[in-house]
Motif scaffolding. Sequence first.
Motif, PDB file in Angstrom:
ATOM      1  N   GLU A 162       0.931  -1.411  -0.080  1.00 25.45           N
ATOM      2  CA  GLU A 162      -0.124  -0.020   0.310  1.00 25.45           C
ATOM      3  C   GLU A 162       0.435   0.853  -0.324  1.00 25.45           C
ATOM      4  N   ASP A 163       2.437   1.214   0.685  1.00 29.49           N
ATOM      5  CA  ASP A 163       2.834   2.899   0.283  1.00 29.49           C
ATOM      6  C   ASP A 163       4.011   2.069  -0.040  1.00 29.49           C
ATOM      7  N   LYS A 165       6.612   3.504  -0.783  1.00 32.75           N
ATOM      8  CA  LYS A 165       7.323   4.343  -0.481  1.00 32.75           C
ATOM      9  C   LYS A 165       8.291   4.277   0.639  1.00 32.75           C
ATOM     10  N   SER A 166       8.064   3.259   1.493  1.00 32.44           N
ATOM     11  CA  SER A 166       7.810   3.626   3.242  1.00 32.44           C
ATOM     12  C   SER A 166       9.397   2.469   3.469  1.00 32.44           C
ATOM     13  N   THR A 169       9.004  -1.562   3.023  1.00 33.18           N
ATOM     14  CA  THR A 169       8.387  -1.791   1.763  1.00 33.18           C
ATOM     15  C   THR A 169       9.452  -1.859   1.200  1.00 33.18           C
ATOM     16  N   GLN A 197      -1.034   3.816   9.196  1.00 31.41           N
ATOM     17  CA  GLN A 197       0.188   4.037   7.380  1.00 31.41           C
ATOM     18  C   GLN A 197      -0.582   2.854   8.024  1.00 31.41           C
ATOM     19  N   LEU A 199       0.546  -0.246   5.687  1.00 30.25           N
ATOM     20  CA  LEU A 199       1.679  -0.957   4.596  1.00 30.25           C
ATOM     21  C   LEU A 199       1.413  -1.947   3.395  1.00 30.25           C
ATOM     22  N   TRP A 228       1.012  -2.643   9.163  1.00 27.43           N
ATOM     23  CA  TRP A 228       1.222  -1.305  10.290  1.00 27.43           C
ATOM     24  C   TRP A 228       1.907  -0.087  10.700  1.00 27.43           C
ATOM     25  N   LYS A 231       1.843   6.206  13.496  1.00 23.87           N
ATOM     26  CA  LYS A 231       3.069   7.327  12.723  1.00 23.87           C
ATOM     27  C   LYS A 231       3.470   7.907  13.910  1.00 23.87           C
ATOM     28  N   GLY A 283       7.023   7.664   9.194  1.00 24.06           N
ATOM     29  CA  GLY A 283       6.337   7.975   7.796  1.00 24.06           C
ATOM     30  C   GLY A 283       7.135   8.201   6.858  1.00 24.06           C
ATOM     31  N   ASN A 284       8.951   7.536   6.705  1.00 27.68           N
ATOM     32  CA  ASN A 284       9.477   7.919   5.610  1.00 27.68           C
ATOM     33  C   ASN A 284      10.456   6.411   5.641  1.00 27.68           C
TER      34      ASN A 284
END
Length: 284
Positions: A162-163, A165-166, A169, A197, A199, A228, A231, A283-284
């Motif tokens: 789902e993310d 950019k994390s 992942t 968030q 993931l 997940w 945050k 979140g990064n």
Amino acid sequence: MPVFMEFLRRNGASSLLLLLTLAPFFAKAQSDFKVIAFFTGKNDKAHISFVGEANRRFPEMARENHFTYDTTSNWNNLNASFLAEYQVVLFLDTRPETPEQREAFQKYMEKGGGWLGFHFSAFALTPSAYPQNWDWYHNEFLGSGQYKSNTWRPTSAILKVEDAKSPVTNRLPGTFKASPNEWYRWEKELKANPDIQILLSIDPASFPLGTGPKQHEIWHSGYYPVVWTNKKYKMVYMNMGHNDIDYENKTNKELSFTFDNPIQNQLILNSILWLGQKNKKHGN
């Protein structure tokens, strides 16, 4: 001449013995961070199987990736002085139960400690042996509330990132097949929580998910987050952690292993390395 050989030439064989004796201490000192895994290992053969597997595989992962992995089944070690030695805490199966243990864990997380929880560590159901009697943990920290339902039998699912950019992942494909697992559904809508968030979730290609025999334990549609982070904390929860066991034939033979999956292992390793980083930005 290399420094090591020059040292031996000047100081003799006794110095070699000293170096070999001290080598484990040097290796430990060079660890990037320390991980402590809490477990109970007493309820449900599938969870016990996962705990045993984790405590075999994580030491290998630690050696290869320069962190220290320790374990304890004494939940009274969940106190400030003990936790001060570790940057990341793992819950392999259950959760702390006493007010003192829970308070120590909450303070650890509020002060920036890292946490990775697997499968049953998020379970709560009132009434049961693990009731929902810890609002901070289940409602705020995890955001999931109580357990609602599950798939059965344990089976693989196609998971969707789902993310992308994390760092959790990182290097994962957009979708991949997970190890067999019992998949959970939750009381609260995680996607609606701005602090959560998501993931990874179950990809619709997985449906129908589960084989029964009970029809309500086969999922045909819906949205199901499985990994997940919150945050506000350095944390990752992942629903994996229930190996397949031959209950039907009463052999209790292990039919699957969570760590027999290179892509899923990358996800687990990414999570630990991310949580072990100093001054990690959420979140990064």
